[in-house]
Design an enzyme around this catalytic site. Structure first.
Site, mmCIF file in Angstrom:
data_model
loop_
_atom_site.group_PDB
_atom_site.id
_atom_site.type_symbol
_atom_site.label_atom_id
_atom_site.label_comp_id
_atom_site.label_asym_id
_atom_site.label_seq_id
_atom_site.Cartn_x
_atom_site.Cartn_y
_atom_site.Cartn_z
ATOM 1 N N GLU A 196 0.776 4.024 1.739
ATOM 2 C CA GLU A 196 1.231 4.512 3.042
ATOM 3 C C GLU A 196 2.440 3.707 3.536
ATOM 4 O OE1 GLU A 196 -3.365 4.247 3.394
ATOM 5 O OE2 GLU A 196 -1.769 3.399 2.136
ATOM 6 N N CYS B 161 -6.131 1.394 5.367
ATOM 7 C CA CYS B 161 -6.726 0.135 5.816
ATOM 8 C C CYS B 161 -6.273 -0.162 7.241
ATOM 9 C CB CYS B 161 -6.323 -0.999 4.868
ATOM 10 S SG CYS B 161 -4.554 -1.401 4.958
ATOM 11 N N CYS C 279 -2.358 -0.610 7.489
ATOM 12 C CA CYS C 279 -1.647 0.656 7.333
ATOM 13 C C CYS C 279 -1.896 1.575 8.527
ATOM 14 C CB CYS C 279 -2.038 1.334 6.026
ATOM 15 S SG CYS C 279 -1.315 0.553 4.564
ATOM 16 N N HIS D 203 0.817 -1.202 0.000
ATOM 17 C CA HIS D 203 0.000 0.000 0.000
ATOM 18 C C HIS D 203 0.861 1.266 0.000
ATOM 19 C CE1 HIS D 203 -3.935 -2.053 1.539
ATOM 20 N NE2 HIS D 203 -3.470 -2.569 0.414
#
Length: 419
Positions: free
Chosen positions: A79, A105, A108, A77
């Protein structure tokens, strides 16, 4: 006219998302501390792995790896990539702010907390499950939605589409082009006005069907911008001419509105509304964006009716709009003044385009109520009435300029109104 710092960093996150190689969704992230960028990231497979956009799939035989599917995405992801980049470079992110285009999410979110990041802004919300929702109740840092404003988006488009190192955008005071919809953006001669004539004919039992000229004559009085009320007024006047007293007439306004809407909207927009011709194209608004001029709408149409033409037919994404019932009826300037206040930086010059006397009167009253800005009005002749007499009527009401159609307006004409 500059965006706020938060908007600025969110725009950079959106630019980072253009590097994404995920075929399901593109996400970009920027980590910032003391207004300095520490790291950026976007979602995609780890370094050394083939990108999904190169393979044409995430796993062989699978086009997308969404949460609803059995496969776990190959992408790290955005992040996590941004935090990992900072770690590799030995950059401390504790106390920093993270801007991301998609709400983090659960994994993260935990990584963000572990890294010591103190605040998160996201553009789009994430569909959450009960586990994540329960966990987020314990999160001790703010995770806040942040949508870019229409003026900021317009400015971003302007700078991305023009070579700013070669040509500076026009240096003009913040200017708003405010627009009516009916008769300006769409032709309502065969829809709204047809429904109005049907309504009057129905409630006068077929003894009066007003012509477009009769309707325009009524509207030229400057107080009948609401077509439901205009229908009611024509009915009252018809019976008054026969000697009846208005106060003794029984006319259910709610039933009148329902009858009108039944003709105009029909069932699931199958009424007269489907026959309305558009009088402008999306490129008209893109031209004002490139010129750095803001735009928005103040209309006597209902919000649902306005959204049909602006969003579904013209393709304008969530345009600034003050619709029927959200402000006092024109010619009261409340709707225009409320629209003006939506923009940052503060608007200094306002131009309002409308096709009725009430629209033109709005500008004069707005100028009286708000002397801190410069106001100008442009009359737009509706398709069903391009006569010299109607042009003169709009000029007499105070229009600074009258055009036969909105698309005839250009930046030079607009600037000339204030010279």
């Amino acid at each position: 006219m500059r965006p706020s710092w938060d908007e600025y960093f969110m725009m950079l996150a959106k630019l980072a998302a253009t590097r994404s190689t995920c075929r399901a969704v593109a996400v970009g992230t920027v980590i910032v501390k003391d207004r300095q960028i520490l790291a950026t990231g976007y979602n995609g497979p780890p370094a050394g792995f083939a990108h999904c956009t190169e393979l044409g799939y995430c796993y062989e035989g699978v086009a997308r790896c969404d949460q609803d599917q059995a496969y776990t995405s190959r992408a790290t992801h955005a992040e996590a990539n941004a935090i990992a980049t900072a770690a590799r470079k030995g950059i401390a992110v504790a106390g920093a702010t993270l801007y991301t285009t998609l709400e983090p999410c659960l994994s993260c979110t935990k990584l963000i907390l572990a890294a010591g990041i103190s605040q998160v802004f996201y553009e789009e919300g994430l569909r959450t499950d009960s586990t994540r929702a329960q966990f987020c109740q314990e999160v001790h840092i703010p995770i806040t939605p942040l949508a870019l404003s229409a003026p900021t988006l317009a400015r971003a488009v302007q700078y991305l589409t023009q070579p700013t190192s070669l040509k500076k955008p026009p240096d003009r005071p913040p200017t708003l082009l405010a627009l009516d919809i009916d008769g300006v953006i769409r032709d309502v001669g065969g829809s709204y006005l047809r429904a109005l004539a049907d309504t009057v004919e129905h409630y006068t039992h077929g003894t009066l069907r007003p012509t477009l000229t009769q309707i325009d004559t009524l509207k030229s009085e400057g107080i009948w911008n609401n077509d439901w009320e205009a229908s009611q007024e024509l009915i009252y006047r018809h019976y008054e001419a026969q000697g009846q007293v208005r106060s003794e007439m029984v006319l259910d306004y709610r039933e009148l509105v329902d009858f009108f809407q039944g003709r105009y909207l029909g069932q699931d927009f199958t009424g007269y509304i489907q026959d309305e011709a558009l009088l402008v194209t999306k490129s008209f608004f893109e031209g004002w964006d490139q010129a750095g001029i803001y735009w928005g709408f103040v209309s006597g149409a209902s919000r649902v009716s306005a959204q049909v033409v602006l969003e579904k037919r013209l393709g304008l994404g969530d345009p600034p709009l003050i619709a029927m019932g959200e402000a006092k009826e024109k010619p009261d300037p409340e709707g225009l003044l409320r629209l003006v206040e939506r923009y940052t930086p503060a608007i200094e010059r306002v131009v309002y385009c409308g096709d009725t006397v009430a629209d033109i009167l709005v500008i004069g009253r707005a100028a009286s109520r708000d002397p801190s800005r410069s106001y100008r009005s442009i009359g737009i002749l509706p398709p069903h009435n391009q006569s010299l007499a109607y042009r003169e009527r709009l000029l007499e009401a105070g229009a600074n300029l009258v055009l036969s159609r909105l698309e005839a307006l250009d930046v030079q004409q607009l600037d000339a109104l204030f010279s």
